[in-house]
Scaffold this motif. Structure first.
Motif, mmCIF file in Angstrom:
data_model
loop_
_atom_site.group_PDB
_atom_site.id
_atom_site.type_symbol
_atom_site.label_atom_id
_atom_site.label_comp_id
_atom_site.label_asym_id
_atom_site.label_seq_id
_atom_site.Cartn_x
_atom_site.Cartn_y
_atom_site.Cartn_z
ATOM 1 N N VAL A 110 0.865 -1.187 0.000
ATOM 2 C CA VAL A 110 0.000 0.000 0.000
ATOM 3 C C VAL A 110 0.899 1.234 0.000
ATOM 4 O O VAL A 110 1.659 1.463 0.931
ATOM 5 C CB VAL A 110 -0.939 0.021 1.220
ATOM 6 N N PHE A 111 0.828 2.017 -1.060
ATOM 7 C CA PHE A 111 1.655 3.204 -1.250
ATOM 8 C C PHE A 111 1.228 4.272 -0.242
ATOM 9 O O PHE A 111 0.039 4.499 -0.030
ATOM 10 C CB PHE A 111 1.438 3.690 -2.687
ATOM 11 N N VAL A 112 2.189 4.928 0.396
ATOM 12 C CA VAL A 112 1.892 5.937 1.413
ATOM 13 C C VAL A 112 2.327 7.316 0.930
ATOM 14 O O VAL A 112 3.494 7.526 0.584
ATOM 15 C CB VAL A 112 2.585 5.612 2.748
ATOM 16 N N ASP A 163 6.198 6.613 0.738
ATOM 17 C CA ASP A 163 6.610 6.399 -0.649
ATOM 18 C C ASP A 163 6.592 7.688 -1.461
ATOM 19 O O ASP A 163 7.181 7.756 -2.539
ATOM 20 C CB ASP A 163 5.684 5.378 -1.304
ATOM 21 N N ALA A 164 5.907 8.704 -0.951
ATOM 22 C CA ALA A 164 5.839 10.022 -1.582
ATOM 23 C C ALA A 164 5.492 11.022 -0.504
ATOM 24 O O ALA A 164 4.992 10.651 0.573
ATOM 25 C CB ALA A 164 4.790 10.053 -2.691
ATOM 26 N N VAL A 196 6.748 13.776 -5.365
ATOM 27 C CA VAL A 196 6.085 14.874 -4.664
ATOM 28 C C VAL A 196 4.678 15.052 -5.243
ATOM 29 O O VAL A 196 4.506 15.177 -6.462
ATOM 30 C CB VAL A 196 6.877 16.183 -4.794
ATOM 31 N N VAL A 197 3.702 15.081 -4.342
ATOM 32 C CA VAL A 197 2.301 15.282 -4.718
ATOM 33 C C VAL A 197 1.865 16.650 -4.220
ATOM 34 O O VAL A 197 2.129 17.021 -3.071
ATOM 35 C CB VAL A 197 1.396 14.200 -4.099
ATOM 36 N N LEU A 198 1.208 17.406 -5.079
ATOM 37 C CA LEU A 198 0.683 18.710 -4.679
ATOM 38 C C LEU A 198 -0.606 18.525 -3.887
ATOM 39 O O LEU A 198 -1.456 17.706 -4.256
ATOM 40 C CB LEU A 198 0.414 19.582 -5.900
ATOM 41 N N PRO A 199 -0.803 19.308 -2.801
ATOM 42 C CA PRO A 199 -1.984 19.129 -1.964
ATOM 43 C C PRO A 199 -3.237 19.832 -2.457
ATOM 44 O O PRO A 199 -4.301 19.705 -1.855
ATOM 45 C CB PRO A 199 -1.541 19.735 -0.632
#
Length: 267
Positions: free
Chosen positions: A151-153, A184-185, A212-215
């Motif tokens: 499960v990716f976090v 994981d990110a 990197v994920v933008l919020p």
């Protein structure tokens, strides 16, 4: 899942209101919420988004890593139907707010969801409901206990949900600690593309392999500029029908086209 090379990943937000076991649940609303979540997921999929995050939205939250059993069962039913309806090629994530990380991990693992988002995977943050404190050792132990390492976090480290409590170290250090603890990110951003690029520059330099994920904060007009410095984005408000709460397929199409316009990998 989410990578630092290749296609940018567009993840639409599906908000689920108060559920059974919470103070503001409205009796009779669960079926309506389930149908709404499925409708939103199908609109995202038809519009070209790569996945969704099913996130609880309530009026009050416990700051602890806890979740009422009825709330967890209800959320599990909604997520399971979203997964069954959209199929295996559509990414589905889970976030039980405010920071019910172990419940989110269990739900994702047993329902077949792809990822979770954690408000506080490391550190602590102030909220109107109390201090939300991470327990990365406990999170990692539980993740291993239920065999949820697949499960990716995605860990928030600077967002509308998480601002480091107390004197803040450099953001790339927080990102490093989150990754060391199993994330994981990471999820980070500011209200403008220029400020976001400046904020994320240290992570890009010191942690080049960490996605990197933008919020949020993006619109159809600004999505491409924001995504120039990130790998994925959570997007919600600008995809909804005018004055409504449901996601509009045409708005998703427009957003995806704009966001991926300069993406050489395409959609």
């Amino acid at each position: 899942m989410i990578r630092t090379t290749g296609r940018k990943t567009i993840l639409g937000m599906i908000h689920v209101g108060p559920l059974p076991g919470t103070p503001f649940f409205e009796v009779g609303s669960l079926d309506r919420q389930r149908k709404g979540a499925v409708r939103d997921a199908l609109a995202l999929q038809a519009g070209g988004a790569h996945g969704c995050l099913v996130q609880t939205v309530d009026r009050v939250y416990s700051p602890a890593d806890t979740c009422d059993p009825a709330r967890l069962v209800a959320m599990s039913q909604i997520v399971a139907e979203v997964i069954a309806t959209t199929g295996p090629d559509f990414l589905v994530g889970v976030q039980v707010m405010k920071n019910a990380v172990t419940a989110s991990l269990a739900l994702a693992k047993l329902s077949g969801a792809n990822f979770i988002r954690a408000t506080a995977w490391v550190g602590a943050t102030e909220t109107p409901f109390g201090v939300v404190e991470a327990d990365p050792a406990a999170f990692a132990a539980y993740r291993r206990l239920i065999n949820a390492e697949d499960v990716f976090v995605v860990a928030d480290i600077h967002s509308q949900h998480f601002i480091w409590r107390g004197p803040a170290p450099a953001l790339h250090r927080i990102a490093h600690w989150a990754a060391e603890a199993g994330a994981d990110a990471v999820c980070a951003g500011e209200a403008t593309a220029a400020a976001t690029a400046h904020l994320l520059s240290g992570i890009r330099r010191h942690e080049p392999c960490l996605p990197v994920v933008l919020p949020g904060h993006t619109t159809v007009e600004t999505a491409s500029a924001f995504l120039a410095c990130a790998d994925a984005v959570f997007v919600g408000g600008c995809l909804k029908e005018p004055g409504g709460v449901r996601i509009d397929e045409a708005r998703v199409c427009a957003y995806v086209a704009a966001a991926l316009a300069s993406d050489g990998a395409g959609s």
